[in-house]
Motif scaffolding. Structure first.
Motif, PDB file in Angstrom:
ATOM      1  N   MET A 284       0.844  -1.202   0.000  1.00 18.95           N
ATOM      2  CA  MET A 284       0.000   0.000   0.000  1.00 18.95           C
ATOM      3  C   MET A 284       0.877   1.250   0.000  1.00 18.95           C
ATOM      4  SD  MET A 284      -3.306  -0.453   2.386  1.00 18.95           S
ATOM      5  CE  MET A 284      -3.506  -2.026   3.156  1.00 18.95           C
ATOM      6  N   ILE A 285       1.982   1.167   0.735  1.00 19.49           N
ATOM      7  CA  ILE A 285       2.899   2.306   0.772  1.00 19.49           C
ATOM      8  C   ILE A 285       3.535   2.517  -0.598  1.00 19.49           C
ATOM      9  CG2 ILE A 285       5.113   3.068   1.740  1.00 19.49           C
ATOM     10  CD1 ILE A 285       4.118   1.917   4.439  1.00 19.49           C
ATOM     11  N   GLY A 286       3.809   1.428  -1.304  1.00 21.43           N
ATOM     12  CA  GLY A 286       4.320   1.533  -2.667  1.00 21.43           C
ATOM     13  C   GLY A 286       3.327   2.239  -3.572  1.00 21.43           C
ATOM     14  N   LEU A 287       2.067   1.839  -3.467  1.00 20.33           N
ATOM     15  CA  LEU A 287       1.020   2.455  -4.293  1.00 20.33           C
ATOM     16  C   LEU A 287       0.867   3.930  -3.927  1.00 20.33           C
ATOM     17  CD1 LEU A 287      -1.219   2.180  -6.400  1.00 20.33           C
ATOM     18  CD2 LEU A 287      -2.734   1.290  -4.629  1.00 20.33           C
ATOM     19  N   LEU A 288       0.898   4.200  -2.634  1.00 24.53           N
ATOM     20  CA  LEU A 288       0.789   5.583  -2.178  1.00 24.53           C
ATOM     21  C   LEU A 288       1.947   6.420  -2.725  1.00 24.53           C
ATOM     22  CD1 LEU A 288      -0.637   7.673  -0.377  1.00 24.53           C
ATOM     23  CD2 LEU A 288       0.671   6.813   1.572  1.00 24.53           C
ATOM     24  N   SER A 289       3.139   5.838  -2.753  1.00 22.28           N
ATOM     25  CA  SER A 289       4.302   6.568  -3.265  1.00 22.28           C
ATOM     26  C   SER A 289       4.145   6.890  -4.746  1.00 22.28           C
ATOM     27  CB  SER A 289       5.580   5.746  -3.079  1.00 22.28           C
ATOM     28  OG  SER A 289       5.704   5.337  -1.745  1.00 22.28           O
ATOM     29  N   PHE A 304      10.386   4.990 -12.646  1.00 26.82           N
ATOM     30  CA  PHE A 304      10.715   4.183 -11.464  1.00 26.82           C
ATOM     31  C   PHE A 304      11.646   4.930 -10.506  1.00 26.82           C
ATOM     32  CE2 PHE A 304      13.254   0.986  -9.207  1.00 26.82           C
ATOM     33  CZ  PHE A 304      12.241   0.227  -8.636  1.00 26.82           C
ATOM     34  N   LEU A 305      12.613   5.648 -11.091  1.00 29.44           N
ATOM     35  CA  LEU A 305      13.606   6.344 -10.275  1.00 29.44           C
ATOM     36  C   LEU A 305      12.958   7.399  -9.383  1.00 29.44           C
ATOM     37  CD1 LEU A 305      16.515   5.508 -10.547  1.00 29.44           C
ATOM     38  CD2 LEU A 305      16.968   7.653 -11.753  1.00 29.44           C
ATOM     39  N   ASP A 306      12.068   8.184  -9.994  1.00 26.74           N
ATOM     40  CA  ASP A 306      11.368   9.214  -9.215  1.00 26.74           C
ATOM     41  C   ASP A 306      10.534   8.586  -8.108  1.00 26.74           C
ATOM     42  OD1 ASP A 306      12.384  11.264 -10.691  1.00 26.74           O
ATOM     43  OD2 ASP A 306      10.760  11.207 -12.174  1.00 26.74           O
ATOM     44  N   ILE A 307       9.860   7.489  -8.467  1.00 19.86           N
ATOM     45  CA  ILE A 307       9.016   6.819  -7.475  1.00 19.86           C
ATOM     46  C   ILE A 307       9.866   6.334  -6.309  1.00 19.86           C
ATOM     47  CG2 ILE A 307       7.528   4.817  -7.038  1.00 19.86           C
ATOM     48  CD1 ILE A 307       6.664   5.011  -9.993  1.00 19.86           C
ATOM     49  N   SER A 308      11.034   5.771  -6.642  1.00 20.87           N
ATOM     50  CA  SER A 308      11.833   5.166  -5.575  1.00 20.87           C
ATOM     51  C   SER A 308      12.302   6.210  -4.564  1.00 20.87           C
ATOM     52  CB  SER A 308      13.011   4.376  -6.153  1.00 20.87           C
ATOM     53  OG  SER A 308      13.920   5.254  -6.750  1.00 20.87           O
ATOM     54  N   GLU A 313      11.171   8.103   1.314  1.00 16.46           N
ATOM     55  CA  GLU A 313      10.624   9.023   2.329  1.00 16.46           C
ATOM     56  C   GLU A 313       9.351   8.454   2.960  1.00 16.46           C
ATOM     57  OE1 GLU A 313       9.747  12.959   0.863  1.00 16.46           O
ATOM     58  OE2 GLU A 313      11.549  12.835  -0.401  1.00 16.46           O
ATOM     59  N   THR A 314       8.477   7.942   2.092  1.00 14.17           N
ATOM     60  CA  THR A 314       7.185   7.462   2.595  1.00 14.17           C
ATOM     61  C   THR A 314       7.378   6.295   3.556  1.00 14.17           C
ATOM     62  OG1 THR A 314       6.375   8.027   0.400  1.00 14.17           O
ATOM     63  CG2 THR A 314       4.834   6.930   1.868  1.00 14.17           C
ATOM     64  N   CYS A 315       8.289   5.394   3.200  1.00 13.92           N
ATOM     65  CA  CYS A 315       8.562   4.258   4.086  1.00 13.92           C
ATOM     66  C   CYS A 315       9.006   4.754   5.448  1.00 13.92           C
ATOM     67  CB  CYS A 315       9.670   3.379   3.503  1.00 13.92           C
ATOM     68  SG  CYS A 315       9.052   2.225   2.293  1.00 13.92           S
ATOM     69  N   ILE A 324      14.579  -1.413  -2.293  1.00 12.59           N
ATOM     70  CA  ILE A 324      14.294  -1.249  -3.721  1.00 12.59           C
ATOM     71  C   ILE A 324      13.715  -2.512  -4.344  1.00 12.59           C
ATOM     72  CG2 ILE A 324      15.589  -1.226  -5.897  1.00 12.59           C
ATOM     73  CD1 ILE A 324      14.666   1.518  -4.892  1.00 12.59           C
ATOM     74  N   ARG A 325      14.239  -3.653  -3.890  1.00 11.36           N
ATOM     75  CA  ARG A 325      13.734  -4.923  -4.407  1.00 11.36           C
ATOM     76  C   ARG A 325      12.243  -5.090  -4.089  1.00 11.36           C
ATOM     77  NH1 ARG A 325      16.772  -9.128  -5.978  1.00 11.36           N
ATOM     78  NH2 ARG A 325      17.832  -7.514  -7.118  1.00 11.36           N
ATOM     79  N   THR A 326      11.885  -4.710  -2.864  1.00 11.32           N
ATOM     80  CA  THR A 326      10.476  -4.781  -2.471  1.00 11.32           C
ATOM     81  C   THR A 326       9.633  -3.873  -3.352  1.00 11.32           C
ATOM     82  OG1 THR A 326      11.266  -5.035  -0.216  1.00 11.32           O
ATOM     83  CG2 THR A 326       8.910  -4.681  -0.495  1.00 11.32           C
ATOM     84  N   LEU A 327      10.151  -2.690  -3.639  1.00 15.52           N
ATOM     85  CA  LEU A 327       9.401  -1.759  -4.491  1.00 15.52           C
ATOM     86  C   LEU A 327       9.191  -2.354  -5.884  1.00 15.52           C
ATOM     87  CD1 LEU A 327       8.046   0.962  -4.996  1.00 15.52           C
ATOM     88  CD2 LEU A 327      10.284   1.901  -5.574  1.00 15.52           C
ATOM     89  N   GLU A 328      10.257  -2.982  -6.396  1.00 17.35           N
ATOM     90  CA  GLU A 328      10.159  -3.633  -7.704  1.00 17.35           C
ATOM     91  C   GLU A 328       9.048  -4.684  -7.705  1.00 17.35           C
ATOM     92  OE1 GLU A 328      14.489  -3.902  -9.519  1.00 17.35           O
ATOM     93  OE2 GLU A 328      13.559  -5.882  -9.342  1.00 17.35           O
TER      94      GLU A 328
END
Ligand SMILES: Nc1ncnc2c1ncn2[C@@H]1O[C@H](COP(=O)(O)OP(=O)(O)OP(=O)(O)O)[C@@H](O)[C@H]1O
Ligand SMILES: [Mg+2]
Length: 369
Positions: A284-289, A304-308, A313-315, A324-328
């Motif tokens: 959910m935090i990934g989606l929010l980001s 992807f870079l901007d999102i990461s 910060e959001t995490c 980063i792997r989790t975000l992927e």
């Protein structure tokens, strides 16, 4: 509330108003074991009662038939899907079948089933359209030709139900797959506003104390959902649930229109609590980001870079360590589930209103902390 769980979308009510015809058809196909397993498709838009009616059929047949259910929204490989089916008859099969091919796994599953002399089996394969779009169509061939696996034997399988939203999935099949799939299609049309009112009235009567809601409220919700969410019952149930919850928390005697308005203001059609329950908090935090990044940039797609960067910060804000792997993996899953559009590593977007999405996710994540 007298029983809030009766408004959860995972609850299968004992009756499905306005689905008598479909249920009767289903019963006529599966009440007896025929010479060959029956193959039937259920087809229609989101929240029209496809999954619920197939599971209600399963309870109706329960004296003679066991049902194996799999939702392909969550399994993307044939092996995993057959494994999920097998584990419903043999929960600890895991180790033994580790080195099996998907085809061997299916044969093993059928063998296991055929040892059961008491029950027949029914397969329900939900959201097949999702899986087929992933490219592997062979599952249709295999599941529609079960009777050819052990030639000459009569299999104790009543049949297979394939459930889909999008009729176009069949165009991806080759001609052999299409022909063995056949053309028994039970259609689920969008509910009309009046039908939606009846359904909501029924679910409200199961979940809420009498006198805590009025016809006017039910009517208003049906109106909004028919107009803004394509009559998706799942969304309607969410609206009713959160409205009643707000009313209860405020200590109000009953649900008022204002409660409903409020809830409609932040719920996102097309993203219901059932969908969200498929997501871990970190997802959910990934989606929010992604939503934050899109809002920050003011562009239809972001990379992807901007999102990461935003993700880091959001995490932290929610007390998690960014990875980063989790975000992927999250982005892959969000894409599989249809929450985001992915047109390349630099073109990631969402197709629901951003402010609503952000508000909704923030509320959900915070309430779970
Ligand atoms: N006729 C009905 N009466 C009562 N509840 C209903 C009815 N139709 C749908 N519902 C409820 O609405 C919710 C969504 O229904 P269901 O999951 O069966 O939809 P679906 O057609 O499978 O949608 P999707 O394609 O999005 O999976 C469930 O909680 C279900 O119980
Ligand atoms: Mg469904």
């Amino acid at each position: 509330f007298k029983d809030a769980s009766k408004l959860f979308t995972s609850y299968i009510p004992p009756k499905l108003p306005h689905r008598d015809k479909q249920l009767r058809q289903l019963q006529s196909f599966f009440s007896y074991r025929l010479k060959f397993p029956q193959v039937v498709q259920l087809e229609g838009p989101a929240g029209t009662g496809k999954t619920s009616s197939s599971l209600l059929l399963a309870t109706m047949l329960k004296a003679s038939t066991k049902t194996l259910y799999v939702n392909l929204k969550v399994y993307r490989k044939k092996f995993l899907m057959y494994k999920a089916l097998l584990e419903q008859v043999e929960p600890d099969a895991g180790l033994k079948i580790r080195s099996y091919s998907p085809e061997e796994l299916l044969v093993y599953l059928l063998k296991t089933i055929s040892k059961d002399h008491e029950y027949d089996y029914l397969f329900i394969v939900d959201e097949i359209d999702n899986f087929i779009k992933g490219g592997d169509t062979s599952v249709v061939y295999e599941l529609t030709r079960l009777n050819e696996v052990f030639p000459g034997e009569r299999l104790n399988v009543r049949g297979v139900i394939f459930i889909s939203r999008d009729p176009e999935w069949r165009d991806l099949l080759d001609s052999a797959e299409k022909s063995s799939l056949g053309a028994l299609i039970i259609k689920y049309d969008r509910y009309t506003k009046e039908q939606l009112t009846d359904i909501l009235e029924y679910r409200a009567s199961l979940a809420l104390k009498p006198g805590t809601y009025t016809d006017e409220i039910i009517d208003y919700i049906a109106d909004v959902v028919a107009e803004e969410a394509n009559s998706d019952v799942r969304f309607a149930l969410d609206v009713l649930y959160y409205s009643a919850l707000t009313a209860e928390r405020e200590g109000a005697e009953k649900v008022e229109i204002e409660h409903v308005r409020n809830v409609v203001g932040y719920l996102v059609p097309g993203l219901t609590s059932e969908d969200l329950s498929l997501l871990e908090k970190v997802e959910m935090i990934g989606l929010l980001s992604i939503a934050y990044t899109l809002k920050l940039r003011g562009e239809p797609y972001v990379g992807f870079l901007d999102i990461s960067k935003v993700y880091e910060e959001t995490c932290r804000r929610y007390g998690l360590r960014p990875n980063i792997r989790t975000l992927e993996n999250t982005i892959q899953k969000l894409h599989d589930l249809g929450f985001i559009t992915f047109k390349g590593i630099k073109r990631i977007g969402v197709n629901v209103p951003l402010d609503k999405l952000i508000n909704f996710l923030e509320t959900r994540i915070e309430s779970e902390i």
